[in-house]
Structure formats: C-alpha cells, structure tokens
Write a protein that holds these residues in place. Sequence first.
Motif, PDB file in Angstrom:
ATOM      1  N   PRO A  57       0.812  -1.234   0.000  1.00 14.26           N
ATOM      2  CA  PRO A  57       0.000   0.000   0.000  1.00 14.26           C
ATOM      3  C   PRO A  57       0.833   1.266   0.000  1.00 14.26           C
ATOM      4  O   PRO A  57       0.454   2.269  -0.616  1.00 14.26           O
ATOM      5  CB  PRO A  57      -0.819  -0.135   1.289  1.00 14.26           C
ATOM      6  N   MET A  58       1.964   1.248   0.685  1.00 13.80           N
ATOM      7  CA  MET A  58       2.801   2.440   0.715  1.00 13.80           C
ATOM      8  C   MET A  58       3.407   2.721  -0.658  1.00 13.80           C
ATOM      9  O   MET A  58       3.569   3.877  -1.051  1.00 13.80           O
ATOM     10  CB  MET A  58       3.915   2.271   1.764  1.00 13.80           C
ATOM     11  N   ALA A  59       3.729   1.646  -1.408  1.00 13.74           N
ATOM     12  CA  ALA A  59       4.265   1.834  -2.756  1.00 13.74           C
ATOM     13  C   ALA A  59       3.209   2.457  -3.663  1.00 13.74           C
ATOM     14  O   ALA A  59       3.507   3.338  -4.472  1.00 13.74           O
ATOM     15  CB  ALA A  59       4.739   0.495  -3.321  1.00 13.74           C
ATOM     16  N   ALA A  60       1.956   1.990  -3.538  1.00 11.99           N
ATOM     17  CA  ALA A  60       0.873   2.565  -4.340  1.00 11.99           C
ATOM     18  C   ALA A  60       0.637   4.020  -3.955  1.00 11.99           C
ATOM     19  O   ALA A  60       0.427   4.880  -4.819  1.00 11.99           O
ATOM     20  CB  ALA A  60      -0.397   1.736  -4.143  1.00 11.99           C
ATOM     21  N   TRP A  61       0.661   4.295  -2.661  1.00 13.59           N
ATOM     22  CA  TRP A  61       0.483   5.676  -2.198  1.00 13.59           C
ATOM     23  C   TRP A  61       1.587   6.569  -2.741  1.00 13.59           C
ATOM     24  O   TRP A  61       1.335   7.699  -3.180  1.00 13.59           O
ATOM     25  CB  TRP A  61       0.486   5.702  -0.669  1.00 13.59           C
ATOM     26  N   ILE A 117      10.053  -2.196   1.015  1.00 15.67           N
ATOM     27  CA  ILE A 117       9.423  -1.541   2.161  1.00 15.67           C
ATOM     28  C   ILE A 117       9.421  -2.496   3.353  1.00 15.67           C
ATOM     29  O   ILE A 117       9.020  -3.650   3.235  1.00 15.67           O
ATOM     30  CB  ILE A 117       7.993  -1.103   1.806  1.00 15.67           C
ATOM     31  N   GLU A 118       9.851  -1.978   4.487  1.00 15.24           N
ATOM     32  CA  GLU A 118       9.937  -2.802   5.696  1.00 15.24           C
ATOM     33  C   GLU A 118       9.448  -1.987   6.894  1.00 15.24           C
ATOM     34  O   GLU A 118       9.951  -0.897   7.164  1.00 15.24           O
ATOM     35  CB  GLU A 118      11.379  -3.250   5.929  1.00 15.24           C
ATOM     36  N   LEU A 119       8.454  -2.524   7.584  1.00 17.82           N
ATOM     37  CA  LEU A 119       7.980  -1.882   8.803  1.00 17.82           C
ATOM     38  C   LEU A 119       8.919  -2.259   9.936  1.00 17.82           C
ATOM     39  O   LEU A 119       9.109  -3.443  10.231  1.00 17.82           O
ATOM     40  CB  LEU A 119       6.552  -2.335   9.118  1.00 17.82           C
ATOM     41  N   MET A 134       9.134   2.882   9.598  1.00 19.03           N
ATOM     42  CA  MET A 134       9.372   2.060   8.419  1.00 19.03           C
ATOM     43  C   MET A 134      10.649   2.515   7.733  1.00 19.03           C
ATOM     44  O   MET A 134      11.180   3.598   7.998  1.00 19.03           O
ATOM     45  CB  MET A 134       8.215   2.186   7.430  1.00 19.03           C
ATOM     46  N   LYS A 135      11.147   1.657   6.861  1.00 24.09           N
ATOM     47  CA  LYS A 135      12.251   2.032   5.990  1.00 24.09           C
ATOM     48  C   LYS A 135      11.978   1.440   4.619  1.00 24.09           C
ATOM     49  O   LYS A 135      11.281   0.429   4.484  1.00 24.09           O
ATOM     50  CB  LYS A 135      13.589   1.556   6.547  1.00 24.09           C
ATOM     51  N   ALA A 136      12.526   2.072   3.598  1.00 27.01           N
ATOM     52  CA  ALA A 136      12.290   1.631   2.234  1.00 27.01           C
ATOM     53  C   ALA A 136      13.392   2.172   1.341  1.00 27.01           C
ATOM     54  O   ALA A 136      14.272   2.929   1.787  1.00 27.01           O
ATOM     55  CB  ALA A 136      10.920   2.115   1.753  1.00 27.01           C
ATOM     56  N   VAL A 137      13.364   1.788   0.087  1.00 29.49           N
ATOM     57  CA  VAL A 137      14.332   2.251  -0.905  1.00 29.49           C
ATOM     58  C   VAL A 137      13.585   3.070  -1.954  1.00 29.49           C
ATOM     59  O   VAL A 137      12.571   2.621  -2.496  1.00 29.49           O
ATOM     60  CB  VAL A 137      15.064   1.076  -1.573  1.00 29.49           C
ATOM     61  N   ILE A 138      14.066   4.267  -2.190  1.00 27.90           N
ATOM     62  CA  ILE A 138      13.538   5.102  -3.275  1.00 27.90           C
ATOM     63  C   ILE A 138      14.430   4.872  -4.482  1.00 27.90           C
ATOM     64  O   ILE A 138      15.644   5.086  -4.416  1.00 27.90           O
ATOM     65  CB  ILE A 138      13.547   6.594  -2.899  1.00 27.90           C
ATOM     66  N   THR A 149      13.849   6.549   5.591  1.00 28.36           N
ATOM     67  CA  THR A 149      13.405   6.077   6.901  1.00 28.36           C
ATOM     68  C   THR A 149      12.386   7.068   7.453  1.00 28.36           C
ATOM     69  O   THR A 149      12.559   8.275   7.340  1.00 28.36           O
ATOM     70  CB  THR A 149      14.576   5.940   7.890  1.00 28.36           C
ATOM     71  N   VAL A 150      11.328   6.531   8.012  1.00 25.72           N
ATOM     72  CA  VAL A 150      10.263   7.350   8.593  1.00 25.72           C
ATOM     73  C   VAL A 150       9.978   6.829   9.992  1.00 25.72           C
ATOM     74  O   VAL A 150       9.777   5.628  10.192  1.00 25.72           O
ATOM     75  CB  VAL A 150       8.986   7.291   7.745  1.00 25.72           C
ATOM     76  N   GLY A 151       9.956   7.712  10.964  1.00 28.12           N
ATOM     77  CA  GLY A 151       9.692   7.319  12.340  1.00 28.12           C
ATOM     78  C   GLY A 151      10.938   6.799  13.032  1.00 28.12           C
ATOM     79  O   GLY A 151      12.020   6.711  12.453  1.00 28.12           O
ATOM     80  N   ARG A 152      10.776   6.450  14.292  1.00 20.34           N
ATOM     81  CA  ARG A 152      11.896   5.931  15.072  1.00 20.34           C
ATOM     82  C   ARG A 152      11.546   4.518  15.521  1.00 20.34           C
ATOM     83  O   ARG A 152      10.585   4.294  16.246  1.00 20.34           O
ATOM     84  CB  ARG A 152      12.165   6.831  16.280  1.00 20.34           C
ATOM     85  N   ALA A 153      12.341   3.555  15.043  1.00 17.06           N
ATOM     86  CA  ALA A 153      12.104   2.159  15.396  1.00 17.06           C
ATOM     87  C   ALA A 153      12.327   1.946  16.887  1.00 17.06           C
ATOM     88  O   ALA A 153      13.124   2.653  17.511  1.00 17.06           O
ATOM     89  CB  ALA A 153      13.031   1.250  14.584  1.00 17.06           C
ATOM     90  N   PRO A 154      11.632   0.966  17.504  1.00 17.41           N
ATOM     91  CA  PRO A 154      11.803   0.716  18.944  1.00 17.41           C
ATOM     92  C   PRO A 154      13.247   0.478  19.343  1.00 17.41           C
ATOM     93  O   PRO A 154      13.704   0.981  20.368  1.00 17.41           O
ATOM     94  CB  PRO A 154      10.939  -0.533  19.173  1.00 17.41           C
ATOM     95  N   GLN A 155      13.997  -0.255  18.516  1.00 13.59           N
ATOM     96  CA  GLN A 155      15.392  -0.506  18.863  1.00 13.59           C
ATOM     97  C   GLN A 155      16.228   0.762  18.808  1.00 13.59           C
ATOM     98  O   GLN A 155      17.182   0.938  19.561  1.00 13.59           O
ATOM     99  CB  GLN A 155      16.014  -1.579  17.959  1.00 13.59           C
TER     100      GLN A 155
END
Length: 277
Positions: A152-156, A176-178, A184-188, A232-238
């Motif tokens: 869904p994020m790719a379509a968005w 795309i990886e949550l 999340m992180k992904a490759v543009i 990268t979007v947001g801050r992962a728990p780790q």
Amino acid sequence: MMSLGPTRGRVAAARGRLGRAATLAGATGLAVGAFTGEFGLVTVVGAGTSILYGLLWSATLPAGPVRDTATALYLAPSATMAGLFVTERVVPGVHWWELAADAAWAAAVWFVRPARMARVLAGRERSLTPEAVQEARDQAPTGLVPDGDQHPMAAWWSEHAAVEGGIAPGTVLEQIELTGPKSMKAVIRSARPGTPVPTISLTALSALLDWDEEEITVAKMAGRGAGVRRLTVGRAPQDAADLYAHWAQNIAPKGMPGTTITGIRVVDVEAGREIDA
C-alpha cells in the motif's frame, strides 16, 4: 505519437509531417500575399485542393453529428486561410493586423492540429484510439514502471509523491519494511535507469506524510549510486533503546557532561496519548 503497429505508425507519422508542411506552406502563402499577389494562384489552388480533399474525406463518414463536427474541423484551416488571403488582396496596402492574423492562423493550426482532431473524433486516427493508447502503455519498457510491488505504501507513493510535479517525480518505492508500529524504511529508486533520484525536500515530504520532519531521513546507500536512496520514517523501537547509549557516548561528553537519560517518552500521535517508559 504512439503507434498501434509498424505500418499504421509510419502512416500516421508521415501524415503528421505532411500536415506540418502544409501549415508552413499556407503560412508562407499568407505572408507573401500580404505584400504581393504574384503567387496568389498557387495559394488559392492549394487551399482549394485541401478543401476538396476534406469534403471527399468527410463523405466517407457515417451521417450524423460526428461527421458534421469532423468536417468542420477538417475544413477550418483551409477555409480560414482562403478567407485571410482574399481579405489581404481586397484591402489595399499592407496592414499590421493582416500580418498578426496570419501569425495567429499559423500558430493555431500548428498547435491545435484541427485535421488530426477530426480524424481522432471520427475514429480514423488508429494510433490515437483508446485501445491503441492502452496497448502502448502495456508495451512500455519495464524500466519505466514499478516492478510489481503491491505494498500500500508503494501505491500511495506512486499516486502522491512520484507524480509529475510531486516531491519525487519519476521514482518508485520498494523494499518496504515496517520496523515498528510507527516506523518504516524503504528504498527510493529512480524509475529510469541511469537517472538519479531527484533531491527530495524533507519539509515537503513531512507535510505530505504529516510526520515530524526530524524523524524522516533520505540518505545515500553505501555501495550504491545516486539512482537509489534510503528512506526512513519514524523511530524504530530498537533505535529508541539505543538513545541511552548514544547519549552517553556522543552527546553527554561533548555538550552536557554528567547528564544521563532517565526515561524516554513515546507519543502516540493518532491516539493522542503519551506513554512513559
């Protein structure tokens, strides 16, 4: 021009070049006619021939509003050119409005292309029918379209960020990886091989995502070229857990000696709650 097949594509292209040449010839005839009538016969014969051809062509169409509109479009360039030429010869002298009208005629015919509009309306321009356009899109090089990622994020991304005039035109979002409930992180990747990913404004991306700008990064990828970037979007728990070590090793010694982190507050933006950890 998109083609439906080799033969039709060549015919359509040749017809387009012939139309352009006729437009230039008509503009030249009008410009010369404003000053002299020496070549008037050639201009009148050319306009008359075009009008006759348009009438014969329209006769092959089924009767109805479509034929009437297509006929008017097909005849408009030649008929208006003939009218302008006659006006130039009837009115004595050379006037600025005559030259302005000639230029307006040439520009309108060149850019609007009424004859092609008539053929499309009548379904006679095979390479521009909806079926032909869809087939051309289906046959587009694979390097220019997303690689099938249905996330869904790719379509968005393709609908909002990668569009012409968007913050990252000509790109796709993949891998795309949550990494957490709110990260999340992904490759543009550039959709055109050999083309770099455009510079992406973090401010614009933050506004588009409605996300804190400080929690968005677009960075280079080690060992990869400018055609890809890591998002990268947001801050992962780790990552939040690593803040303790990062503060102690990098920030406290240089900027705030003797301080330590005693707690981290995670804000749930959507629920409007604050969770103390």
